[in-house]
Design a protein around this motif. Sequence first.
Motif, mmCIF file in Angstrom:
data_model
loop_
_atom_site.group_PDB
_atom_site.id
_atom_site.type_symbol
_atom_site.label_atom_id
_atom_site.label_comp_id
_atom_site.label_asym_id
_atom_site.label_seq_id
_atom_site.Cartn_x
_atom_site.Cartn_y
_atom_site.Cartn_z
ATOM 1 N N LYS A 13 70.619 51.502 21.841
ATOM 2 C CA LYS A 13 71.595 52.531 21.694
ATOM 3 C C LYS A 13 71.883 53.364 23.050
ATOM 4 O O LYS A 13 72.983 53.812 23.310
ATOM 5 C CB LYS A 13 70.808 53.780 20.858
ATOM 6 N N ARG A 14 70.659 53.462 23.775
ATOM 7 C CA ARG A 14 70.978 54.198 25.129
ATOM 8 C C ARG A 14 71.873 53.380 25.974
ATOM 9 O O ARG A 14 72.480 54.055 26.837
ATOM 10 C CB ARG A 14 69.632 54.500 25.810
ATOM 11 N N TYR A 15 71.918 52.343 25.990
ATOM 12 C CA TYR A 15 72.714 51.446 27.104
ATOM 13 C C TYR A 15 73.995 51.058 26.469
ATOM 14 O O TYR A 15 74.897 50.632 27.321
ATOM 15 C CB TYR A 15 71.894 50.305 27.779
ATOM 16 N N ARG A 16 74.187 51.031 25.314
ATOM 17 C CA ARG A 16 75.618 50.474 24.648
ATOM 18 C C ARG A 16 76.671 51.686 24.692
ATOM 19 O O ARG A 16 76.290 52.993 24.733
ATOM 20 C CB ARG A 16 75.503 50.200 23.203
ATOM 21 N N VAL A 17 77.880 51.312 25.369
ATOM 22 C CA VAL A 17 78.677 52.429 25.529
ATOM 23 C C VAL A 17 79.575 52.304 24.474
ATOM 24 O O VAL A 17 80.517 51.967 24.135
ATOM 25 C CB VAL A 17 79.725 52.036 26.819
ATOM 26 N N ASP A 18 79.175 53.485 23.567
ATOM 27 C CA ASP A 18 79.914 54.131 22.325
ATOM 28 C C ASP A 18 80.951 54.885 22.281
ATOM 29 O O ASP A 18 81.671 55.175 21.400
ATOM 30 C CB ASP A 18 78.989 54.451 21.266
ATOM 31 N N ALA A 241 84.351 46.315 18.556
ATOM 32 C CA ALA A 241 84.462 44.915 18.392
ATOM 33 C C ALA A 241 83.731 44.150 19.534
ATOM 34 O O ALA A 241 83.267 43.049 19.462
ATOM 35 C CB ALA A 241 86.004 44.443 18.360
ATOM 36 N N ALA A 242 83.763 44.830 20.809
ATOM 37 C CA ALA A 242 83.302 44.229 21.828
ATOM 38 C C ALA A 242 82.575 45.156 22.940
ATOM 39 O O ALA A 242 83.382 45.693 23.830
ATOM 40 C CB ALA A 242 84.196 43.253 22.620
ATOM 41 N N PRO A 243 81.513 45.862 22.572
ATOM 42 C CA PRO A 243 80.838 46.904 23.526
ATOM 43 C C PRO A 243 80.316 46.281 24.640
ATOM 44 O O PRO A 243 79.901 45.242 25.031
ATOM 45 C CB PRO A 243 79.839 47.477 22.446
ATOM 46 N N TRP A 244 80.578 47.183 25.670
ATOM 47 C CA TRP A 244 79.789 47.190 27.068
ATOM 48 C C TRP A 244 78.438 47.692 26.890
ATOM 49 O O TRP A 244 78.149 48.690 26.258
ATOM 50 C CB TRP A 244 80.661 47.766 28.117
ATOM 51 N N HIS A 245 77.407 47.263 27.411
ATOM 52 C CA HIS A 245 76.251 47.766 27.761
ATOM 53 C C HIS A 245 76.019 47.743 29.040
ATOM 54 O O HIS A 245 76.248 46.854 30.284
ATOM 55 C CB HIS A 245 74.950 46.628 27.061
ATOM 56 N N VAL A 246 75.459 48.878 29.353
ATOM 57 C CA VAL A 246 75.162 48.969 30.913
ATOM 58 C C VAL A 246 73.750 49.061 31.051
ATOM 59 O O VAL A 246 73.057 49.953 30.775
ATOM 60 C CB VAL A 246 76.014 50.246 31.327
ATOM 61 N N VAL A 247 73.307 48.001 31.844
ATOM 62 C CA VAL A 247 71.837 47.736 31.636
ATOM 63 C C VAL A 247 71.338 48.227 33.110
ATOM 64 O O VAL A 247 71.627 47.360 34.009
ATOM 65 C CB VAL A 247 71.550 46.243 31.306
ATOM 66 N N PRO A 248 70.126 48.943 33.344
ATOM 67 C CA PRO A 248 69.619 49.184 34.376
ATOM 68 C C PRO A 248 69.005 47.801 35.046
ATOM 69 O O PRO A 248 68.169 46.818 34.285
ATOM 70 C CB PRO A 248 68.229 50.111 34.008
ATOM 71 N N ALA A 249 69.284 47.510 36.297
ATOM 72 C CA ALA A 249 69.189 46.052 36.716
ATOM 73 C C ALA A 249 67.952 46.270 38.072
ATOM 74 O O ALA A 249 67.923 44.999 38.567
ATOM 75 C CB ALA A 249 70.359 45.506 37.087
ATOM 76 N N ASP A 250 67.507 47.381 38.264
ATOM 77 C CA ASP A 250 66.639 47.155 39.489
ATOM 78 C C ASP A 250 65.292 46.656 39.365
ATOM 79 O O ASP A 250 64.519 46.118 40.266
ATOM 80 C CB ASP A 250 66.323 48.494 40.017
ATOM 81 N N HIS A 251 64.981 46.323 38.095
ATOM 82 C CA HIS A 251 63.614 45.993 37.528
ATOM 83 C C HIS A 251 64.048 44.850 36.510
ATOM 84 O O HIS A 251 64.680 45.029 35.582
ATOM 85 C CB HIS A 251 62.768 46.667 36.991
ATOM 86 N N LYS A 252 64.007 43.468 37.177
ATOM 87 C CA LYS A 252 64.695 42.283 36.443
ATOM 88 C C LYS A 252 63.789 42.067 34.974
ATOM 89 O O LYS A 252 64.428 41.824 34.167
ATOM 90 C CB LYS A 252 64.275 40.855 37.029
#
Length: 307
Positions: A13-18, A241-252
């Motif tokens: 929920k936190r990272y999905r761009v609703d 129908a096709a949401p973006w998720h913005v995922v923190p990527a500094d820690h794999k």
Amino acid sequence: MTSAKSESAKFIKRYRVDAPASFRLRSIDCADTGDLDKDDAQSMLAGDVKQLADLQARLYAEDRWSLLIVLQGMDAAGKDSVVAHVMSGVNPQGCEVHSFKHPSAEELDHDFLWRAAPRLPARGRIGIFNRSYYEDVLVVRVRPGLLQQQKLPESLIGKSIWEERFQDIRAFERHLARSGTRVLKFFLHLSKEEQRRRFLDRLDDPAKRWKFSMDDVTERKRWDQNMAAYEEMIRSTSTPAAPWHVVPADHKWFTRLVVASAVIEALESLQLAFPKVGAADLKELRKVRKALEAEKPSGGKLRHRRD
Ligand code: AMP
Ligand code: MG
């Protein structure tokens, strides 16, 4: 168990761009780890990988839905590592990964969505796009000269070209959704400083050096333009129908967990089930069973083998 589940629901929920219209890239901290430590995250991921294998077996057996996972991110954001780790338990027969590179001469002779079509997952399959048609509103927008290479008629290259491409992408993804393909998109949001560290690592390590490309350095120089292009793309193409998720990527380890959780949630929402065998077929199957049991192995005794 329930706590791990609600924990992952929280990330999704936190990272999905609703609410795309008000979305800002800076609202997501690249170094966020959702208050988890690496060990917890790794054991959660191990559970997720098993669950994914089970869900994928059902997806394949049901043979109705398909899942398209789109991975975007700057170089060294961890796209390859997501593919390797998140999908590690999945049967390779049911999953296909395609990496989109600089387009070939043949691809440049077509519209920008053309090359994606034959790579879309068939029913029952998971398809992963490592980069995708989104490069055509990212690198092509940011790097001078690339749009010219696409050989569009001059009169079609106007100020609104990017907005037109967003519209076409939204329509394309809506079409996919209406045809039974779930589309999940992930932007692996890496900080400039962590990219610097990973590049240095690549240069130092002979096993990683081959991955380094001078293009990566050029793109890094246009960091701010790239981030602006990403932000506008996410705001314009994140849809139910096709949401973006913005995922923190500094820690794999955290990136992988967030992606795995979102994929699991999407597959679970499809309520996949193994196809039921009807009463008439069951009767036939019982007959086959009897016949097989009656068939004595050439060596003599009846034996059941369990693999
Ligand atoms: P990599 O993912 O590191 O193997 O690199 C692939 C390269 O292909 C990246 O530099 C992308 O920006 C580039 N690329 C992918 N799609 C396109 C496109 N449609 N137009 C131009 N370059 C692209
Ligand atoms: Mg690269």
